[in-house]
Design a protein around this motif. Structure first.
Motif, short mmCIF file in Angstrom:
data_model
loop_
_atom_site.label_atom_id
_atom_site.label_comp_id
_atom_site.label_asym_id
_atom_site.label_seq_id
_atom_site.Cartn_x
_atom_site.Cartn_y
_atom_site.Cartn_z
N UNK A 313 -47.78 -86.08 45.32
CA UNK A 313 -47.06 -85.33 46.34
C UNK A 313 -47.97 -84.74 47.41
N UNK A 314 -49.13 -84.22 47.01
CA UNK A 314 -50.12 -83.64 47.94
C UNK A 314 -49.43 -82.81 49.02
N UNK A 315 -48.87 -81.68 48.61
CA UNK A 315 -48.09 -80.87 49.55
C UNK A 315 -48.97 -80.21 50.62
N UNK A 316 -50.24 -79.93 50.31
CA UNK A 316 -51.20 -79.48 51.33
C UNK A 316 -51.80 -80.75 51.92
N UNK A 317 -51.15 -81.29 52.93
CA UNK A 317 -51.41 -82.67 53.36
C UNK A 317 -52.73 -82.85 54.10
N UNK A 318 -53.16 -81.83 54.84
CA UNK A 318 -54.28 -82.01 55.76
C UNK A 318 -55.09 -80.74 55.86
N UNK A 319 -56.39 -80.88 56.02
CA UNK A 319 -57.24 -79.74 56.35
C UNK A 319 -58.22 -80.17 57.43
N UNK A 320 -58.88 -79.21 58.01
CA UNK A 320 -59.79 -79.49 59.12
C UNK A 320 -61.12 -78.80 58.90
N UNK A 321 -62.20 -79.49 59.21
CA UNK A 321 -63.53 -78.90 59.23
C UNK A 321 -64.20 -79.28 60.55
N UNK A 322 -65.18 -78.46 60.96
CA UNK A 322 -65.87 -78.70 62.22
C UNK A 322 -67.36 -78.81 61.98
N UNK A 323 -67.98 -79.76 62.67
CA UNK A 323 -69.41 -80.02 62.49
C UNK A 323 -70.24 -78.88 63.08
N UNK A 337 -69.70 -79.37 66.86
CA UNK A 337 -68.53 -78.82 67.52
C UNK A 337 -67.29 -79.68 67.39
N UNK A 338 -67.45 -80.93 66.98
CA UNK A 338 -66.27 -81.79 66.81
C UNK A 338 -65.54 -81.45 65.51
N UNK A 339 -64.22 -81.45 65.58
CA UNK A 339 -63.41 -81.21 64.40
C UNK A 339 -63.04 -82.53 63.73
N UNK A 340 -62.98 -82.49 62.40
CA UNK A 340 -62.57 -83.65 61.61
C UNK A 340 -61.33 -83.26 60.82
N UNK A 341 -60.21 -83.92 61.12
CA UNK A 341 -58.99 -83.73 60.35
C UNK A 341 -59.08 -84.62 59.10
N UNK A 342 -58.91 -84.02 57.94
CA UNK A 342 -59.04 -84.72 56.68
C UNK A 342 -57.66 -84.90 56.05
N UNK A 343 -57.19 -86.14 55.98
CA UNK A 343 -55.87 -86.41 55.42
C UNK A 343 -55.98 -86.49 53.90
N UNK A 344 -55.65 -85.39 53.25
CA UNK A 344 -55.74 -85.33 51.78
C UNK A 344 -54.70 -86.25 51.16
N UNK A 345 -53.52 -86.33 51.78
CA UNK A 345 -52.48 -87.18 51.21
C UNK A 345 -52.87 -88.66 51.29
N UNK A 346 -53.54 -89.07 52.36
CA UNK A 346 -54.01 -90.45 52.43
C UNK A 346 -55.10 -90.71 51.41
N UNK A 347 -55.99 -89.76 51.22
CA UNK A 347 -57.07 -89.91 50.25
C UNK A 347 -56.52 -90.02 48.83
N UNK A 348 -55.50 -89.24 48.52
CA UNK A 348 -54.91 -89.27 47.18
C UNK A 348 -54.06 -90.52 46.93
N UNK A 349 -53.82 -91.31 47.98
CA UNK A 349 -53.13 -92.59 47.82
C UNK A 349 -54.09 -93.76 48.04
N UNK A 350 -55.37 -93.52 47.97
CA UNK A 350 -56.36 -94.58 48.19
C UNK A 350 -56.39 -95.51 46.98
#
Length: 433
Positions: A313-323, A337-350
């Protein structure tokens, strides 16, 4: 009349790769195809979920992951950063100290909401070391085996009381309101030592914060009331400590403001997420009757069932970190300074990490999923969340073995456009149709 409860067809969220290895980016590809993948134009974040399959991530996320686990992303505010979708990539970003979790440094991938303020006092999610380390060390020791064991007994009691109330009332009921929300709310009362006489109003405030029908003024009033209450509770615990986490924390060097902030953070982190997992997890089981039956017939599956539901289900779908500095990842230069959006739901369906990832399988060993995050910001209260889910969901299935949706599945209101995905309400019933 029993409504349709078939599972979503597989393949809507992920595409199984052919062979044991995925082409990372364009490595191993020749000619213009390699250049096209490496120099592709920034994309917008995919948000459209497959019609009729609320449990699966947007199909485009799976397609991107199979092509390249790190692609340029156009943020709504004009910032150009990155989108990470592969399991290994997302997991490594979680643990990489060269990337910051501070809110004021990140860009939001779903809407232009302007410059974000820094984290409120006590909000560890938006902190980096060493400030984050100071708070986390103080809290880690409070989630002890003894306290979790004590809370397990209390979770069983609270769950049984709410199941009894549901049974007396009879269906249909809104499972969110009658079951999923009260359990974590009352468990947080136990954790923080909220006096019994105050728990009714405490629950009222927390429900006002988490229900979608509450207007903004009411939510603001509830937030202010909770903040004032938590501040007063801190002062009470300093003067007359009891056997609870908040009393323990008053013995350290945290200021009253920090204690109030930490308490509010624990409330925010532990209430809405767990309530949604209980409700959304039940919805997923009802749409997968074989899995519902497996848990009903074999309650000992509960621990691994919870891990699989967290992954699926990965209800917390996405988080963001910045370099914080220039970083090279997978042959790409992520600039400071660039932000990276991390798709947790995509990772958990890898499929490279979890074979047949679009299938809900309660017998799967889903250890290593990223539903609780990873690294220094891994969910602090994950053990408490596990206790609540491992008690509540199997008990519900056992008490109402013929539980079913009271409305067509497509009429269940989803929490779209919110940071925590799930359901606003879940009408269910049982007994004779």
């Amino acid at each position: 009349m029993q409504h349709e409860t078939s599972a979503c067809p597989a393949g809507h969220g992920s595409r199984q790769t052919e062979g044991p290895e995925r082409t990372q980016g364009a490595q191993g590809t020749e000619g213009t195809e390699a250049a096209d993948l490496r120099e592709r134009e920034p994309i917008a974040f995919p948000t459209a979920r497959p019609t009729g399959c609320p449990f699966n991530p947007p199909a485009e996320l799976g397609e991107l992951r199979e092509q390249d686990p790190l692609v340029p992303l156009q943020f709504p505010d004009g910032h150009v950063g990155w989108l990470a979708t592969g399991y290994d990539m997302v997991r490594s970003l979680f643990a990489d100290p060269r990337f910051s979790s501070k809110y004021e440094l990140m860009h939001y991938p779903f809407a232009d909401i302007g410059e974000l303020p820094s984290a409120p006092v006590g909000d560890m999610t938006g902190m980096d070391a060493p400030e984050h380390t100071r708070f986390r060390k103080l809290l880690m020791g409070r989630f002890t085996v003894r306290r979790m064991r004590e809370l397990t007994s209390r979770a069983e009691q609270i769950t049984a009381e709410h199941l009894d109330a549901m049974e007396r009332r009879g269906g249909p009921v809104d499972l969110v309101k009658e079951f999923a929300q009260p359990i974590p709310a009352l468990m947080i009362c136990e954790l923080l030592g909220v006096p019994t006489v105050d728990r009714e109003k405490f629950q009222k405030w927390t429900l006002q914060l988490t229900t979608h029908v509450t207007d903004q003024q009411a939510q603001g009033e509830a937030m202010n009331a909770l903040g004032e209450y938590m501040h007063k509770l801190v002062l009470v615990k300093r003067a007359n400590p009891t056997d609870d986490m908040l009393s323990d924390l008053t013995k350290n060097d945290l200021t009253d403001e920090e204690l109030t902030g930490v308490s509010s953070f624990l409330l925010a982190a532990g209430l809405d997420t767990t309530a949604n997992m209980i409700a959304f997890g039940t919805f997923a089981l009802l749409r997968n009757p074989a899995q519902f039956a497996a848990l009903r017939e074999e309650p000992s599956l509960a621990p691994q069932a919870v891990e699989e539901l967290m992954r699926y289900l990965t209800i917390a779908t996405t988080t963001v970190k910045s370099a914080l500095e220039d970083v090279e990842l997978d042959g790409r230069l992520i600039k400071a300074g660039q932000s990276v959006a991390m798709s947790i739901e995509a990772a958990n369906r890898d499929p490279l990490r979890f074979p047949d990832p679009d299938t809900l399988d309660l017998r799967r060993k889903a250890t290593g999923h990223l539903g609780f995050g990873h690294g220094i910001h891994q969910c602090l209260g994950q053990q408490l969340a596990r206790v609540e889910m491992q008690v509540a969901i199997p008990a519900l299935v056992s008490r109402f073995p013929d539980l079913r949706l009271a409305v067509p599945s497509e009429d269940v209101p989803l929490r779209t456009g919110m940071s925590i995905f799930g359901v606003h309400s879940l009408p269910v019933t049982w007994g004779e149709a």
